[in-house]
Design a protein around this motif. Structure first.
Motif, mmCIF file in Angstrom:
data_model
loop_
_atom_site.group_PDB
_atom_site.id
_atom_site.type_symbol
_atom_site.label_atom_id
_atom_site.label_comp_id
_atom_site.label_asym_id
_atom_site.label_seq_id
_atom_site.Cartn_x
_atom_site.Cartn_y
_atom_site.Cartn_z
ATOM 1 N N GLY A 126 17.032 14.606 -4.760
ATOM 2 C CA GLY A 126 16.165 14.176 -3.675
ATOM 3 C C GLY A 126 15.188 13.110 -4.108
ATOM 4 O O GLY A 126 14.931 12.135 -3.388
ATOM 5 N N MET A 127 14.628 13.283 -5.316
ATOM 6 C CA MET A 127 13.687 12.295 -5.823
ATOM 7 C C MET A 127 14.398 10.986 -6.153
ATOM 8 O O MET A 127 13.869 9.886 -5.896
ATOM 9 C CB MET A 127 12.964 12.849 -7.053
ATOM 10 N N GLY A 128 15.617 11.079 -6.695
ATOM 11 C CA GLY A 128 16.383 9.870 -6.978
ATOM 12 C C GLY A 128 16.689 9.095 -5.719
ATOM 13 O O GLY A 128 16.579 7.859 -5.679
ATOM 14 N N TYR A 129 17.063 9.808 -4.654
ATOM 15 C CA TYR A 129 17.357 9.154 -3.373
ATOM 16 C C TYR A 129 16.096 8.509 -2.799
ATOM 17 O O TYR A 129 16.134 7.375 -2.301
ATOM 18 C CB TYR A 129 17.917 10.183 -2.398
ATOM 19 N N ALA A 130 14.960 9.215 -2.891
ATOM 20 C CA ALA A 130 13.700 8.676 -2.372
ATOM 21 C C ALA A 130 13.288 7.412 -3.119
ATOM 22 O O ALA A 130 12.759 6.465 -2.522
ATOM 23 C CB ALA A 130 12.604 9.733 -2.466
ATOM 24 N N ALA A 131 13.529 7.366 -4.426
ATOM 25 C CA ALA A 131 13.215 6.163 -5.202
ATOM 26 C C ALA A 131 14.071 4.992 -4.745
ATOM 27 O O ALA A 131 13.608 3.845 -4.707
ATOM 28 C CB ALA A 131 13.408 6.433 -6.687
ATOM 29 N N CYS A 132 15.328 5.255 -4.392
ATOM 30 C CA CYS A 132 16.203 4.201 -3.872
ATOM 31 C C CYS A 132 15.687 3.675 -2.538
ATOM 32 O O CYS A 132 15.718 2.464 -2.279
ATOM 33 C CB CYS A 132 17.624 4.728 -3.713
ATOM 34 N N GLU A 133 15.217 4.570 -1.705
ATOM 35 C CA GLU A 133 14.645 4.128 -0.429
ATOM 36 C C GLU A 133 13.413 3.266 -0.668
ATOM 37 O O GLU A 133 13.191 2.268 0.039
ATOM 38 C CB GLU A 133 14.292 5.340 0.431
ATOM 39 N N ASP A 134 12.611 3.632 -1.660
ATOM 40 C CA ASP A 134 11.436 2.821 -1.997
ATOM 41 C C ASP A 134 11.851 1.450 -2.509
ATOM 42 O O ASP A 134 11.132 0.462 -2.323
ATOM 43 C CB ASP A 134 10.582 3.547 -3.042
ATOM 44 N N ALA A 135 13.026 1.380 -3.164
ATOM 45 C CA ALA A 135 13.510 0.102 -3.692
ATOM 46 C C ALA A 135 13.803 -0.896 -2.581
ATOM 47 O O ALA A 135 13.869 -2.108 -2.833
ATOM 48 C CB ALA A 135 14.762 0.327 -4.542
ATOM 49 N N GLU A 136 13.977 -0.420 -1.353
ATOM 50 C CA GLU A 136 14.200 -1.344 -0.239
ATOM 51 C C GLU A 136 12.981 -2.241 -0.026
ATOM 52 O O GLU A 136 13.111 -3.381 0.427
ATOM 53 C CB GLU A 136 14.516 -0.551 1.029
ATOM 54 N N LYS A 137 11.798 -1.753 -0.377
ATOM 55 C CA LYS A 137 10.574 -2.565 -0.298
ATOM 56 C C LYS A 137 10.485 -3.511 -1.497
ATOM 57 O O LYS A 137 9.872 -4.580 -1.405
ATOM 58 C CB LYS A 137 9.343 -1.663 -0.249
#
Length: 314
Positions: A126-137
């Motif tokens: 879950g944390m890995g996926y959330a970091a990827c979503e943050d990478a969109e910024k």
């Protein structure tokens, strides 16, 4: 002449971070924007690396590119964060085409931060996926953030005397060549400014001006017990990102040259209580560059990123 740039000036990658401040751990991802991935190499020293898919980065391995690099806390538990990164990349159609599915190739290294905050909370899918979503910024920051959330140095005298560190980023260009460093500073040893020789982080004992000397403490402890058996709570992990057009073998060489930055800034370094790892990835529109120049610049930006990991950990 080289000049300072931002890491986002290097095209073809996105960087994202997430953390649990209460638990004292986090995750930082470096993702390829292209389905073609990024060519990468790796240098590992020290006795306790927690890592994933490292064999992919050997020159004779079949894959010539990977799609993500994960830096995280959680020791070996934190390696599960890559599962979330793989899921995110698969959803976006990025991976190695096997004919039946696109398989994202994701490499990862972790620091030991289980003694900070909560040991039962670690980076997961879950944390890995959330970091990827943050990478969109694509707005990476330094300090007590991402994989640097639970980082510290000078723990040889006990965690209560350790100095807080975090995550550092620094980048330069020299002509068309761009080189950036991302580092999570969690070393056994003390930290020095190589330009002055000044110690800037280490154990802080009661009533002491300045810092204690981790080397002297190491010598004392080595006469009493096995250091690794109770001090395996370190590891400095990092990545060099460049737009230089290099082969996997050349990137492995640049990774080994970057290692000199650790020696300039950390003492002692590469012990059995460390698991130090350095990735090097080539991405984006690539330019022809000399491997010796790139390796020299890589060591310089890594050394500066280490200083930043100390200065921004407030």
């Amino acid at each position: 002449m080289k000049k300072e740039i931002t890491i986002t000036d290097i095209k073809g990658i996105r960087i994202g971070q997430t953390e649990n401040k209460e638990a004292g751990t986090g995750c930082t991802v470096i993702l390829s924007e292209s389905g073609q991935g990024m060519c990468a190499g790796l240098d590992v020293r020290g006795g306790g690396p927690a890592s994933r898919e490292s064999e992919l980065l050997k020159p004779l391995a079949a894959a010539n590119a990977i799609h993500g690099i994960v830096l995280a806390g959680g020791s070996a538990f934190g390696l599960g964060a890559a599962d979330g990164v793989m899921r995110y990349l698969e959803e976006h159609g990025i991976g190695y085409d096997t004919g039946f599915a696109k398989v994202p190739l994701v490499c990862q290294s972790c620091i030991y931060d289980l003694g900070i905050g909560r040991a039962d909370v670690r980076p997961d899918a879950g944390m890995g996926y959330a970091a990827c979503e943050d990478a969109e910024k694509n707005q990476p920051k330094c300090g007590i953030i991402g994989a640097g959330t639970g980082a510290s140095v000078g723990k040889i005298c006990g965690r209560e005397y350790a100095a807080k560190t975090g995550l550092g980023i620094y980048a330069v260009s020299a002509g068309n060549l761009k080189v950036a460093a991302v580092v999570v500073l969690n070393a056994l040893g003390d930290i020095y400014d190589p330009s002055t020789g000044e110690k800037i982080a280490g154990p802080k004992l009661p009533g002491m001006d300045g810092f204690a000397d981790s080397r002297k403490e190491l010598y004392k402890l080595s006469q009493q017990t096995d250091l690794f058996s109770f001090k395996n709570s370190n590891t400095t992990i990092g990545a060099i990102i460049t737009n230089g057009d290099f082969s996997k073998a050349e990137l492995n060489k640049i990774a080994s040259m970057t290692r000199s930055a650790y020696s300039r800034c950390i003492n002692p370094v590469g012990t059995m209580a460390d698991g130090d790892s350095i990735y090097v990835a080539s991405c984006g529109p690539r330019v022809v560059a000399d491997v010796n120049m790139a390796g020299t610049l890589a060591a310089e930006v890594m050394a500066e990123a280490i200083q930043i990991a100390v200065r921004t950990a407030k």
